[in-house]
Design a protein around this motif. Structure first.
Motif, PDB file in Angstrom:
ATOM      1  N   ARG A 138       0.865  -1.183   0.000  1.00  0.00           N
ATOM      2  CA  ARG A 138       0.000   0.000   0.000  1.00  0.00           C
ATOM      3  C   ARG A 138       0.896   1.225   0.000  1.00  0.00           C
ATOM      4  NH1 ARG A 138      -2.497  -3.276   3.904  1.00  0.00           N
ATOM      5  NH2 ARG A 138      -4.044  -4.600   2.892  1.00  0.00           N
ATOM      6  N   ALA A 139       0.298   2.436   0.200  1.00  0.00           N
ATOM      7  CA  ALA A 139       1.063   3.673   0.056  1.00  0.00           C
ATOM      8  C   ALA A 139       2.303   3.695   0.951  1.00  0.00           C
ATOM      9  CB  ALA A 139       0.170   4.873   0.345  1.00  0.00           C
ATOM     10  N   GLN A 140       2.131   3.458   2.245  1.00  0.00           N
ATOM     11  CA  GLN A 140       3.249   3.536   3.184  1.00  0.00           C
ATOM     12  C   GLN A 140       3.607   2.157   3.737  1.00  0.00           C
ATOM     13  OE1 GLN A 140       4.986   6.423   4.470  1.00  0.00           O
ATOM     14  NE2 GLN A 140       4.127   7.332   2.613  1.00  0.00           N
ATOM     15  N   GLU A 141       2.576   1.370   3.984  1.00  0.00           N
ATOM     16  CA  GLU A 141       2.838   0.090   4.649  1.00  0.00           C
ATOM     17  C   GLU A 141       2.643  -1.082   3.699  1.00  0.00           C
ATOM     18  OE1 GLU A 141      -1.550   0.714   5.834  1.00  0.00           O
ATOM     19  OE2 GLU A 141       0.110   1.925   5.100  1.00  0.00           O
TER      20      GLU A 141
ATOM     21  N   SER B 296      -0.872 -20.373   3.131  1.00  0.00           N
ATOM     22  CA  SER B 296      -1.354 -21.669   3.633  1.00  0.00           C
ATOM     23  C   SER B 296      -2.282 -21.479   4.833  1.00  0.00           C
ATOM     24  CB  SER B 296      -0.176 -22.596   3.980  1.00  0.00           C
ATOM     25  OG  SER B 296       0.743 -21.936   4.806  1.00  0.00           O
ATOM     26  N   SER B 297      -2.055 -20.410   5.625  1.00  0.00           N
ATOM     27  CA  SER B 297      -2.913 -20.209   6.799  1.00  0.00           C
ATOM     28  C   SER B 297      -3.868 -19.027   6.612  1.00  0.00           C
ATOM     29  CB  SER B 297      -2.048 -19.942   8.033  1.00  0.00           C
ATOM     30  OG  SER B 297      -1.329 -18.718   7.853  1.00  0.00           O
ATOM     31  N   ALA B 298      -3.664 -18.254   5.532  1.00  0.00           N
ATOM     32  CA  ALA B 298      -4.428 -17.034   5.254  1.00  0.00           C
ATOM     33  C   ALA B 298      -4.223 -15.963   6.331  1.00  0.00           C
ATOM     34  CB  ALA B 298      -5.915 -17.345   5.054  1.00  0.00           C
ATOM     35  N   GLU B 299      -3.168 -16.141   7.139  1.00  0.00           N
ATOM     36  CA  GLU B 299      -2.868 -15.104   8.132  1.00  0.00           C
ATOM     37  C   GLU B 299      -2.114 -13.970   7.468  1.00  0.00           C
ATOM     38  OE1 GLU B 299      -0.787 -16.597  11.578  1.00  0.00           O
ATOM     39  OE2 GLU B 299      -2.399 -18.091  11.855  1.00  0.00           O
ATOM     40  N   GLN B 300      -2.435 -12.743   7.926  1.00  0.00           N
ATOM     41  CA  GLN B 300      -1.832 -11.577   7.306  1.00  0.00           C
ATOM     42  C   GLN B 300      -1.203 -10.709   8.384  1.00  0.00           C
ATOM     43  OE1 GLN B 300      -4.281 -10.814   3.823  1.00  0.00           O
ATOM     44  NE2 GLN B 300      -3.962  -8.620   4.221  1.00  0.00           N
ATOM     45  N   GLU B 301       0.085 -10.371   8.213  1.00  0.00           N
ATOM     46  CA  GLU B 301       0.766  -9.574   9.235  1.00  0.00           C
ATOM     47  C   GLU B 301       1.405  -8.360   8.601  1.00  0.00           C
ATOM     48  OE1 GLU B 301       2.856 -11.078  12.266  1.00  0.00           O
ATOM     49  OE2 GLU B 301       1.369 -12.664  12.632  1.00  0.00           O
ATOM     50  N   PRO B 302       1.373  -7.191   9.305  1.00  0.00           N
ATOM     51  CA  PRO B 302       2.053  -6.011   8.749  1.00  0.00           C
ATOM     52  C   PRO B 302       3.568  -6.236   8.735  1.00  0.00           C
ATOM     53  CG  PRO B 302       0.971  -5.486  10.851  1.00  0.00           C
ATOM     54  CD  PRO B 302       0.726  -6.933  10.591  1.00  0.00           C
ATOM     55  N   VAL B 303       4.226  -5.725   7.692  1.00  0.00           N
ATOM     56  CA  VAL B 303       5.687  -5.776   7.656  1.00  0.00           C
ATOM     57  C   VAL B 303       6.189  -4.526   8.380  1.00  0.00           C
ATOM     58  CG1 VAL B 303       7.727  -5.807   6.176  1.00  0.00           C
ATOM     59  CG2 VAL B 303       5.636  -6.977   5.450  1.00  0.00           C
ATOM     60  N   VAL B 304       7.122  -4.732   9.300  1.00  0.00           N
ATOM     61  CA  VAL B 304       7.620  -3.606  10.105  1.00  0.00           C
ATOM     62  C   VAL B 304       8.672  -2.843   9.296  1.00  0.00           C
ATOM     63  CG1 VAL B 304       8.677  -2.966  12.305  1.00  0.00           C
ATOM     64  CG2 VAL B 304       7.270  -5.055  12.138  1.00  0.00           C
ATOM     65  N   PRO B 305       8.530  -1.490   9.200  1.00  0.00           N
ATOM     66  CA  PRO B 305       9.540  -0.715   8.454  1.00  0.00           C
ATOM     67  C   PRO B 305      10.903  -0.792   9.142  1.00  0.00           C
ATOM     68  CG  PRO B 305       7.605   0.627   8.990  1.00  0.00           C
ATOM     69  CD  PRO B 305       7.468  -0.640   9.765  1.00  0.00           C
ATOM     70  N   ASP B 306      11.965  -0.554   8.376  1.00  0.00           N
ATOM     71  CA  ASP B 306      13.303  -0.505   8.970  1.00  0.00           C
ATOM     72  C   ASP B 306      13.349   0.644   9.967  1.00  0.00           C
ATOM     73  OD1 ASP B 306      14.126  -2.558   7.280  1.00  0.00           O
ATOM     74  OD2 ASP B 306      14.596  -1.132   5.672  1.00  0.00           O
ATOM     75  N   GLU B 307      14.262   0.550  10.933  1.00  0.00           N
ATOM     76  CA  GLU B 307      14.333   1.563  11.983  1.00  0.00           C
ATOM     77  C   GLU B 307      14.542   2.958  11.410  1.00  0.00           C
ATOM     78  OE1 GLU B 307      16.278  -0.486  15.684  1.00  0.00           O
ATOM     79  OE2 GLU B 307      16.847   1.650  15.638  1.00  0.00           O
ATOM     80  N   GLY B 308      13.776   3.922  11.922  1.00  0.00           N
ATOM     81  CA  GLY B 308      13.927   5.300  11.481  1.00  0.00           C
ATOM     82  C   GLY B 308      13.248   5.599  10.162  1.00  0.00           C
ATOM     83  N   GLU B 309      12.599   4.607   9.530  1.00  0.00           N
ATOM     84  CA  GLU B 309      11.911   4.812   8.243  1.00  0.00           C
ATOM     85  C   GLU B 309      10.404   4.803   8.467  1.00  0.00           C
ATOM     86  OE1 GLU B 309      13.402   5.087   5.191  1.00  0.00           O
ATOM     87  OE2 GLU B 309      15.438   4.843   5.973  1.00  0.00           O
ATOM     88  N   ASP B 310       9.693   5.573   7.624  1.00  0.00           N
ATOM     89  CA  ASP B 310       8.231   5.548   7.684  1.00  0.00           C
ATOM     90  C   ASP B 310       7.702   4.434   6.793  1.00  0.00           C
ATOM     91  OD1 ASP B 310       8.209   7.682   9.351  1.00  0.00           O
ATOM     92  OD2 ASP B 310       7.969   9.173   7.735  1.00  0.00           O
TER      93      ASP B 310
ATOM     94  N   ALA C  46      12.936  -4.971   3.549  1.00  0.00           N
ATOM     95  CA  ALA C  46      12.212  -5.387   4.767  1.00  0.00           C
ATOM     96  C   ALA C  46      11.167  -6.441   4.413  1.00  0.00           C
ATOM     97  CB  ALA C  46      11.554  -4.167   5.422  1.00  0.00           C
ATOM     98  N   ILE C  47      10.530  -6.279   3.243  1.00  0.00           N
ATOM     99  CA  ILE C  47       9.522  -7.268   2.812  1.00  0.00           C
ATOM    100  C   ILE C  47      10.188  -8.613   2.537  1.00  0.00           C
ATOM    101  CG2 ILE C  47       7.863  -7.841   0.988  1.00  0.00           C
ATOM    102  CD1 ILE C  47       7.392  -4.790   0.690  1.00  0.00           C
ATOM    103  N   VAL C  48      11.320  -8.552   1.838  1.00  0.00           N
ATOM    104  CA  VAL C  48      12.022  -9.797   1.502  1.00  0.00           C
ATOM    105  C   VAL C  48      12.497 -10.493   2.775  1.00  0.00           C
ATOM    106  CG1 VAL C  48      14.062 -10.760   0.341  1.00  0.00           C
ATOM    107  CG2 VAL C  48      12.677  -9.019  -0.805  1.00  0.00           C
ATOM    108  N   SER C  49      13.021  -9.699   3.749  1.00  0.00           N
ATOM    109  CA  SER C  49      13.483 -10.305   5.013  1.00  0.00           C
ATOM    110  C   SER C  49      12.329 -10.997   5.715  1.00  0.00           C
ATOM    111  CB  SER C  49      14.048  -9.247   5.962  1.00  0.00           C
ATOM    112  OG  SER C  49      15.138  -8.625   5.346  1.00  0.00           O
TER     113      SER C  49
END
Ligand code: HAM
Length: 426
Positions: A383-386, A393-407, A413-416
């Motif tokens: 999405r725009a920022q996040e 397999s579980s249909a669970e969805q979790e936000p990816v945490v931005p790198d420190e100091g980044e919006d 970060a997504i690949v990690s």
């Protein structure tokens, strides 16, 4: 109206869904042959016409009727290779391989061309895998090559396999035998079909292939080449058979086995499969101790085989197929930017993942469906920022945490996050 363009008669496209089975076959053949000391060689798809005329033989069907020959513009006749043994013998001489420690063991895999009547299992462009060993007449090489082809066909699950085996001896013994056979046929000419009778002097061996009842009756008592081998050839053949027995390979002696190429001496063999119907030959070969010399090189023993890729696949067990599953699919939701999706797949592929992005303008729902079709393990929804990472397999969805100091969330970060999930790390 222009005619609809199609692949030429007797040829076919190898489509994406065909490649899993073909690649698996290639890897099997490579592993097997290289573990027996064979090293890969590829020769050009076309050669001087003379190579096949001299090597395969002027009188063979291949040279008389089946070659795709053309003038190269410089008055030189070239031919799309109908087989691989003559080209490999040519390359052996050209590169001085006779100076290498014997035997020189080579294998190949590629397309070959014969202008044959097209039907199931018989094509005008087909692929062969083949193996050749030059520089030694040791019967252990004949047996080794037969066992290798048997192993390959067995591993591929080729059904109803039979191995036909014979020996043709050396050209001298063969000539003497032909005279004897001609004499026999002339003595029984009144019971032969007119066709066979007309060709007694030209090609007496053809009589063994006839369907005509009278001819078949006569041929039951005809002299057989295999009973007229000279002592050295008979001993060589006995050795080959003893080694096949040692390796527990079942075979049938077929004194009428004629292979459609003139270069054979001593051992000849063919594997057939009932699963193929009329085109029952799945692979075959033999010894060709005179070929290199016939092409102008030093006296050199040789033995080898070739097997048709399409026929092996037709007669073999269904190979497992399906593309390797996608590990990360990058989807876009409202506000997500295509540039970021692109950067994310690039980063994911650099990290070694099988990654894909949305490329057909689907809605988010459509994108999740597409990811599912591809068997994707994770979907990154940008999405725009996040961004969120969805475990398919579980249909669970979790936000990816931005790198420190980044919006905003970075591609890395997504690949990690995907890598942590794929490796089962929380
Ligand atoms: P070949 O028996 O002519 O031998 O061909 C070997 C294999 O290629 C056949 O058993 C068959 O599976 C496949 N094949 C031949 N023609 C066609 C076709 N028109 N369509 C589909 N498959 C086909 C040779 O080529 C020799 N060079 C083998 C050899 C190697 N002998 C000594 N070393």
């Amino acid at each position: 109206m222009t005619e609809r363009l199609q692949a030429p008669r007797g040829t076919f496209d190898v489509l994406p869904e065909d490649w899993d089975a073909r690649t698996a076959l290639e890897h099997r053949a490579r592993d097997l042959l290289e573990s027996a000391g064979y090293r890969r060689i590829e020769t050009p798809a076309f050669e001087a016409t003379e190579l096949f005329a001299r090597g395969v033989g002027e009188a063979t069907d291949i040279v008389q009727k089946e070659m795709y020959s053309f003038d190269d513009g410089g008055g030189r006749s070239l031919t799309l290779r109908p087989e691989g043994t003559a080209p490999i013998s040519r390359a052996y001489m050209e590169h001085g391989m006779h100076k290498l420690p014997a035997p020189v063991k080579l294998w190949y895999l590629g397309p070959f061309f014969r202008h044959e009547r097209a039907q199931a299992g018989r094509y005008r462009q087909f692929w062969q895998v083949g193996a050749e060993a030059l520089g030694s007449d040791d019967p252990a090489l004949d047996a080794e090559l037969i066992v290798l082809l048997h192993t390959l066909l067995d591993e591929l699950g080729v059904r109803d396999l039979r191995l036909l085996l014979s020996s043709l001896g050396q050209p001298g013994a063969r000539e003497a035998y032909r005279d004897q056979l001609k004499e026999y046929l002339h003595a029984h000419a009144d019971r032969l079909s007119s066709d066979v009778r007309a060709r007694i002097d030209l090609n007496p061996l053809r009589a063994f292939d006839a369907d005509h009842p009278g001819t078949r009756e006569v041929m039951k008592d005809a002299p057989r080449l295999i009973d007229h081998l000279d002592a050295a050839d008979a001993e060589h053949f006995a050795h080959v058979r003893a080694l096949l027995d040692k390796a527990d390979i079942a075979y049938e002696i077929d004194p009428t086995l004629v292979r459609g190429l003139d270069y054979y001496t001593r051992t000849v063999f063919e594997f057939t499969s009932e699963a193929l119907g009329a085109q029952s030959g799945v692979g075959g070969g033999g010894r060709y101790d005179g070929l290199v010399q016939m092409l102008g090189g030093p006296p050199t023993a040789g033995v080898g085989w070739a097997a048709g890729i399409e026929r092996m696949l037709l007669a073999g067990a269904e190979a497992p197929h399906g593309a390797a599953p996608v590990e990360l699919f990058v989807a876009l939701d409202d506000g997500g930017r295509r540039e970021d999706a692109f950067a994310t797949v690039v980063a994911a592929r650099r990290a070694g993942l099988h990654a894909e992005m949305e490329l057909a303008g689907r809605s988010l729902k459509g994108q999740l469906k597409q990811a599912d079709r591809l068997g994707a393990r994770y979907v990154a929804i940008l999405r725009a920022q996040e961004a969120e990472l969805r475990d398919m397999s579980s249909a669970e969805q979790e936000p990816v945490v931005p790198d420190e100091g980044e919006d905003a969330v970075s591609p890395e970060a997504i690949v990690s996050a995907a890598l942590r999930g794929l490796r089962g790390v929380a």
